[in-house]
Scaffold this active site. Structure first.
Site, PDB file in Angstrom:
ATOM      1  N   GLY A  51       0.600  -1.333   0.149  1.00  0.00           N
ATOM      2  CA  GLY A  51       0.260  -0.158   0.203  1.00  0.00           C
ATOM      3  C   GLY A  51       0.904   1.191  -0.127  1.00  0.00           C
ATOM      4  CG  ASN A  52      -1.113   5.068  -0.500  1.00  0.00           C
ATOM      5  OD1 ASN A  52      -0.508   5.125  -1.673  1.00  0.00           O
ATOM      6  ND2 ASN A  52      -2.633   4.451  -1.178  1.00  0.00           N
TER       7      ASN A  52
ATOM      8  CB  THR B   2      -3.947   5.797   3.619  1.00  0.00           C
ATOM      9  OG1 THR B   2      -3.079   5.178   3.822  1.00  0.00           O
ATOM     10  CG2 THR B   2      -3.223   7.057   3.199  1.00  0.00           C
TER      11      THR B   2
ATOM     12  CB  ALA C  81      -3.086  -3.763  -8.158  1.00  0.00           C
ATOM     13  CG  ASP C  82      -5.275  -1.050  -3.916  1.00  0.00           C
ATOM     14  OD1 ASP C  82      -6.075  -1.357  -4.444  1.00  0.00           O
ATOM     15  OD2 ASP C  82      -4.876  -0.812  -2.688  1.00  0.00           O
TER      16      ASP C  82
ATOM     17  NE  ARG D 102       0.859  -0.041   8.135  1.00  0.00           N
ATOM     18  CZ  ARG D 102       0.655  -0.252   9.320  1.00  0.00           C
ATOM     19  NH1 ARG D 102       0.541  -0.975  10.135  1.00  0.00           N
ATOM     20  NH2 ARG D 102       1.102   0.900  10.059  1.00  0.00           N
TER      21      ARG D 102
ATOM     22  CE1 TYR E 297     -13.368   1.856 -11.219  1.00  0.00           C
ATOM     23  CE2 TYR E 297     -11.340   1.864 -12.061  1.00  0.00           C
ATOM     24  CZ  TYR E 297     -12.407   2.508 -11.144  1.00  0.00           C
ATOM     25  OH  TYR E 297     -12.002   3.488 -10.613  1.00  0.00           O
TER      26      TYR E 297
END
Length: 239
Positions: A8-9, A122, A98-99, A11, A90
């Site tokens: 992630g952004n 976040t 991707a997450d 961790r 989408y």
């Protein structure tokens, strides 16, 4: 064993799976990414590595180098139009994070009915997954802590201090915390209305703020540790 990464952004979350269940999970801050080397050194026989990365190519390169030093190759997932029981509506499927794609697949694997798939980190994401496995779309908003931090950063005389939920806040810190929490809960509950009429509908909730949000949400829910890791393991199982 298989190793999966949710990057992630702030961790990296990892999970080690033996095909039957989790052998271990943990996290490493990206500001201390070198610590991943020590984590990897403690693993036994790892066969495959699969990850979801939204932190950029530089971070992916550093992780790849650490894995290569141990004879491992990382494969990074890309969202698809359809796969692993989920159809991606989408407009440009490749632009879905991707997450989020992995979390949808994890949600489908754990709950075979309609779901609102919520990740509260976040950022907070709330994605609509119908009963046939169709991802219909979703919303992104600042996460609980980011909301509080933005008020402290961009608004005069509103400090970033600990507050608590109060029905009628009478301290500034409580007013900020309660207001930000209401914003999170309101967004999730409004999105849940889009699936609530479907049989077996449920809110699947994960992320760092899940423990704060869960007791306050007014919709049926199941709290999950990490839907991204669950989705990645599902992908490996079908490769």
């Amino acid at each position: 064993m298989d190793l999966v990464f949710d990057v992630g952004n702030t961790r990296l979350k990892w999970g080690l799976h033996d095909g039957m269940g989790w052998r271990g999970q943990g996290a490493v801050l990206l500001t201390a990414l070198d610590g991943l080397g020590e984590v990897l050194a403690g693993f036994g026989d790892v066969r495959r590595v699969l990850g979801a990365n939204v932190a950029g190519s530089s971070v992916a390169g550093r992780i790849g180098a650490m894995l290569a030093a141990r004879g491992l190759d990382a494969e990074w997932i890309r969202p698809e139009r359809e796969g692993f029981g989920v159809r991606n509506a989408y407009q440009d499927p490749s632009r879905l994070g991707a997450d989020r794609w992995a979390a949808l697949i994890g949600a489908r694997a754990l709950h075979g009915a309609a779901a609102l798939v919520v990740t509260s980190g976040t950022a907070t994401t709330a994605d609509v997954l119908d009963g046939d496995g169709g991802f219909q779309g979703g919303v992104i908003l600042p996460g609980l802590e980011l909301m509080r931090m933005s008020l402290a950063r961009d608004t005069a005389q509103l400090p970033f201090t600990d507050g608590r939920f109060e029905a009628f806040p009478r301290r500034t810190a409580d007013a900020i915390f309660t207001g930000c929490l209401h914003a999170q809960l309101g967004a999730i509950e409004r999105m849940y209305r889009l699936v609530e009429a479907e049989p077996g509908a449920l809110c699947l909730l994960n992320g760092g703020a899940a423990a704060v949000l869960a007791p306050m949400l007014g919709c049926p829910l199941r709290q999950v540790d990490n839907l991204v890791l669950e989705g990645l393991v599902r992908m490996l199982g079908e490769r």
